[in-house]
Design an enzyme around this catalytic site. Sequence first.
Site, short mmCIF file in Angstrom:
data_model
loop_
_atom_site.label_atom_id
_atom_site.label_comp_id
_atom_site.label_asym_id
_atom_site.label_seq_id
_atom_site.Cartn_x
_atom_site.Cartn_y
_atom_site.Cartn_z
N LYS A 113 -2.91 24.50 -14.59
CA LYS A 113 -3.35 25.52 -14.88
C LYS A 113 -2.64 26.25 -14.77
O LYS A 113 -2.38 27.07 -13.42
CB LYS A 113 -4.74 25.74 -14.18
CG LYS A 113 -5.78 25.11 -14.57
CD LYS A 113 -6.51 24.33 -13.52
CE LYS A 113 -7.85 23.61 -13.82
NZ LYS A 113 -9.16 23.79 -13.00
N LYS A 125 -1.61 15.73 -6.59
CA LYS A 125 -3.17 15.71 -6.59
C LYS A 125 -4.01 15.47 -8.23
O LYS A 125 -4.56 14.15 -7.69
CB LYS A 125 -3.66 17.11 -5.69
CG LYS A 125 -2.87 16.79 -4.60
CD LYS A 125 -4.23 16.23 -3.20
CE LYS A 125 -3.69 15.74 -2.40
NZ LYS A 125 -2.67 16.52 -1.38
N LYS A 181 -8.01 32.19 -12.34
CA LYS A 181 -8.84 32.26 -11.69
C LYS A 181 -8.08 31.92 -11.09
O LYS A 181 -8.82 32.35 -8.85
CB LYS A 181 -10.21 31.32 -11.74
CG LYS A 181 -9.58 29.90 -12.10
CD LYS A 181 -9.29 28.91 -10.78
CE LYS A 181 -8.43 27.83 -10.99
NZ LYS A 181 -8.37 27.24 -10.03
N ARG A 185 8.50 12.00 -11.09
CA ARG A 185 9.33 12.33 -11.25
C ARG A 185 9.94 10.99 -10.31
O ARG A 185 11.43 10.77 -10.32
CB ARG A 185 10.21 13.78 -10.44
CG ARG A 185 10.49 14.77 -11.30
CD ARG A 185 10.06 15.89 -10.26
NE ARG A 185 9.74 15.89 -9.77
CZ ARG A 185 9.17 17.60 -8.74
NH1 ARG A 185 10.50 17.91 -9.08
NH2 ARG A 185 8.89 17.24 -8.05
N SER A 191 -12.77 21.30 -10.62
CA SER A 191 -12.15 20.20 -10.27
C SER A 191 -11.62 20.32 -9.04
O SER A 191 -10.52 20.20 -9.57
CB SER A 191 -11.75 19.94 -11.63
OG SER A 191 -11.39 20.64 -12.07
N1 LIG Z 1 -5.29 19.89 -7.19
C1 LIG Z 1 -5.78 20.37 -7.92
O1 LIG Z 1 -7.81 19.80 -7.99
C2 LIG Z 1 -6.01 20.77 -8.92
C3 LIG Z 1 -4.66 21.11 -10.26
N2 LIG Z 1 -5.15 21.47 -11.33
C4 LIG Z 1 -3.63 21.60 -11.64
O2 LIG Z 1 -2.56 20.58 -12.27
C5 LIG Z 1 -1.27 21.00 -12.02
C6 LIG Z 1 -0.77 19.86 -10.62
O3 LIG Z 1 -1.45 20.33 -9.60
P1 LIG Z 1 -1.37 19.24 -8.32
O4 LIG Z 1 -0.98 18.22 -8.99
O5 LIG Z 1 -2.43 19.47 -8.10
O6 LIG Z 1 0.13 19.31 -7.51
P2 LIG Z 1 1.18 19.02 -6.58
O7 LIG Z 1 1.55 19.49 -5.90
O8 LIG Z 1 0.43 18.22 -5.99
O9 LIG Z 1 2.08 17.87 -7.42
C7 LIG Z 1 2.51 18.25 -8.88
C8 LIG Z 1 2.60 17.07 -9.14
O10 LIG Z 1 4.42 17.63 -10.11
C9 LIG Z 1 5.43 16.88 -10.16
N3 LIG Z 1 6.45 17.97 -10.53
C10 LIG Z 1 6.48 18.27 -9.83
N4 LIG Z 1 8.11 19.55 -10.32
C11 LIG Z 1 7.86 18.52 -11.82
C12 LIG Z 1 9.30 18.40 -13.02
N5 LIG Z 1 9.87 19.88 -12.82
N6 LIG Z 1 9.41 17.18 -13.24
C13 LIG Z 1 8.65 16.79 -13.12
N7 LIG Z 1 7.60 16.45 -12.29
C14 LIG Z 1 7.49 18.09 -11.60
C15 LIG Z 1 5.35 16.79 -8.73
O11 LIG Z 1 6.31 15.76 -8.61
C16 LIG Z 1 4.48 16.11 -8.01
O12 LIG Z 1 3.98 14.59 -8.73
C17 LIG Z 1 -1.58 22.27 -11.16
O13 LIG Z 1 -1.18 23.44 -12.86
C18 LIG Z 1 -2.23 22.35 -10.74
O14 LIG Z 1 -2.80 23.66 -11.09
C19 LIG Z 1 -6.31 21.52 -11.91
C20 LIG Z 1 -7.30 21.21 -11.57
C21 LIG Z 1 -7.68 21.06 -10.17
O1 LIG Z 2 -8.06 24.48 -10.34
C1 LIG Z 2 -8.61 23.62 -9.10
C2 LIG Z 2 -10.31 23.76 -9.22
O2 LIG Z 2 -10.69 23.34 -10.40
C3 LIG Z 2 -7.65 23.70 -8.18
O3 LIG Z 2 -7.24 24.80 -7.28
P1 LIG Z 2 -6.24 25.07 -6.52
O4 LIG Z 2 -4.88 25.26 -6.73
O5 LIG Z 2 -6.42 26.32 -6.21
O6 LIG Z 2 -6.42 24.10 -5.60
#
Ligand SMILES: NC(=O)C1=CN([C@@H]2O[C@H](COP(=O)(O)OP(=O)(O)OC[C@H]3O[C@@H](n4cnc5c(N)ncnc54)[C@H](O)[C@@H]3O)[C@@H](O)[C@H]2O)C=CC1
Ligand SMILES: O=C(CO)COP(=O)(O)O
Length: 296
Positions: A80, A11, A162, A31, A110
């Site tokens: 995060k 995401k 948070k 991946r 965000s």
């Molecule tokens: N979704 C959001 O609104 C926000 C997310 N974040 C942070 O961004 C990070 C990722 O979150 P999302 O993208 O939302 O999660 P998600 O669950 O949508 O995607 C995670 C991604 O990481 C990849 N992944 C997982 N394990 C892996 C590995 N071992 N090697 C390589 N790739 C791997 C997955 O294939 C996937 O593409 C988290 O730390 C989250 O807290 C920060 C701000 C906003």
């Molecule tokens: O870090 C985020 C917004 O700033 C996203 O929060 P969540 O991972 O709880 O959806």
Amino acid sequence: MTKIGVIGAGKWGSALAFALSEKCEVYITSRTPRDIKNFISLEEILKLEYLVIAIPAQQISSWLEENFKYNNQKILVASKGIEATTGRFLNEIYAKYVPNENIAFLSGPSFAAEVIKSLPTALVINSKNEKLSAAFASFFPSFIKTYTSTDVVGAEIAGAYKNVIAIAAGICEGLNLGKNASASLISRGLVEMHRFAKEYGAKDETFIGLSGAGDLFLTASSIMSRNFRVGLGIAEGKSKEEIVKELGEVAEGIGTTYALYEIAKKKDLYLPIAKEVYNMLEGTDPHVSLSNFLAS
Ligand SMILES: NC(=O)C1=CN([C@@H]2O[C@H](COP(=O)(O)OP(=O)(O)OC[C@H]3O[C@@H](n4cnc5c(N)ncnc54)[C@H](O)[C@@H]3O)[C@@H](O)[C@H]2O)C=CC1
Ligand SMILES: O=C(CO)COP(=O)(O)O
């Protein structure tokens, strides 16, 4: 046009790739190969000068060990969380692979789902290297206002902690405890994460700004947050395994709670909300846990 590579097509990685493509030529990898615009292999993306890494915090150290080759790239870390198994912060994990002057950390309120719709957003780029923060800040599109800071550890702790408070806020909401309870939980959560971060030399202003209060207010007050939804699941009596399976996306607050619990034990720190979230993830009845820190 500057070329940027985004690693992780979940995401957040996808939303950042979309946002950065207003001003830059953006490539993305993950991946598993995906049929999306400008998808290239990891090998190819690692040749680019600017990289954004958006893979979950719990996977970072193994991912770096198995995949990363440092080639003078400049990195913006978008994850995060705190590593559950070791209690290490991401800046400590990355330090083995990337020098301080080439790394920055993204923080601020965000939701990816709003960034992907070009809704107004404000973010902070945190780095010891102010030139690097300014460079990354200049790559963001017009609908994202960017700020810079040198408080790497403060921003990192705020962004991770948070998520734990958001789980507690989701439980509070799921148990219908009311807005008074929710506001007191969130404000006490802010005090708790700030007090914890001060142990590591974080700056006060990080916690009253976008990275601290800003991201906490967003995440701990909206069902759009995955961590908040983890809390709703706990309030319904579900196990963390069931919740994670149903969510299908990362909820960093879970691993971070375990990390904080271990750090608190080791350093004898008072982290009452994180401790009760830990107890609830381990099966304590949320009514009991919540009354431990909300009732007199
Ligand atoms: N979704 C959001 O609104 C926000 C997310 N974040 C942070 O961004 C990070 C990722 O979150 P999302 O993208 O939302 O999660 P998600 O669950 O949508 O995607 C995670 C991604 O990481 C990849 N992944 C997982 N394990 C892996 C590995 N071992 N090697 C390589 N790739 C791997 C997955 O294939 C996937 O593409 C988290 O730390 C989250 O807290 C920060 C701000 C906003
Ligand atoms: O870090 C985020 C917004 O700033 C996203 O929060 P969540 O991972 O709880 O959806």
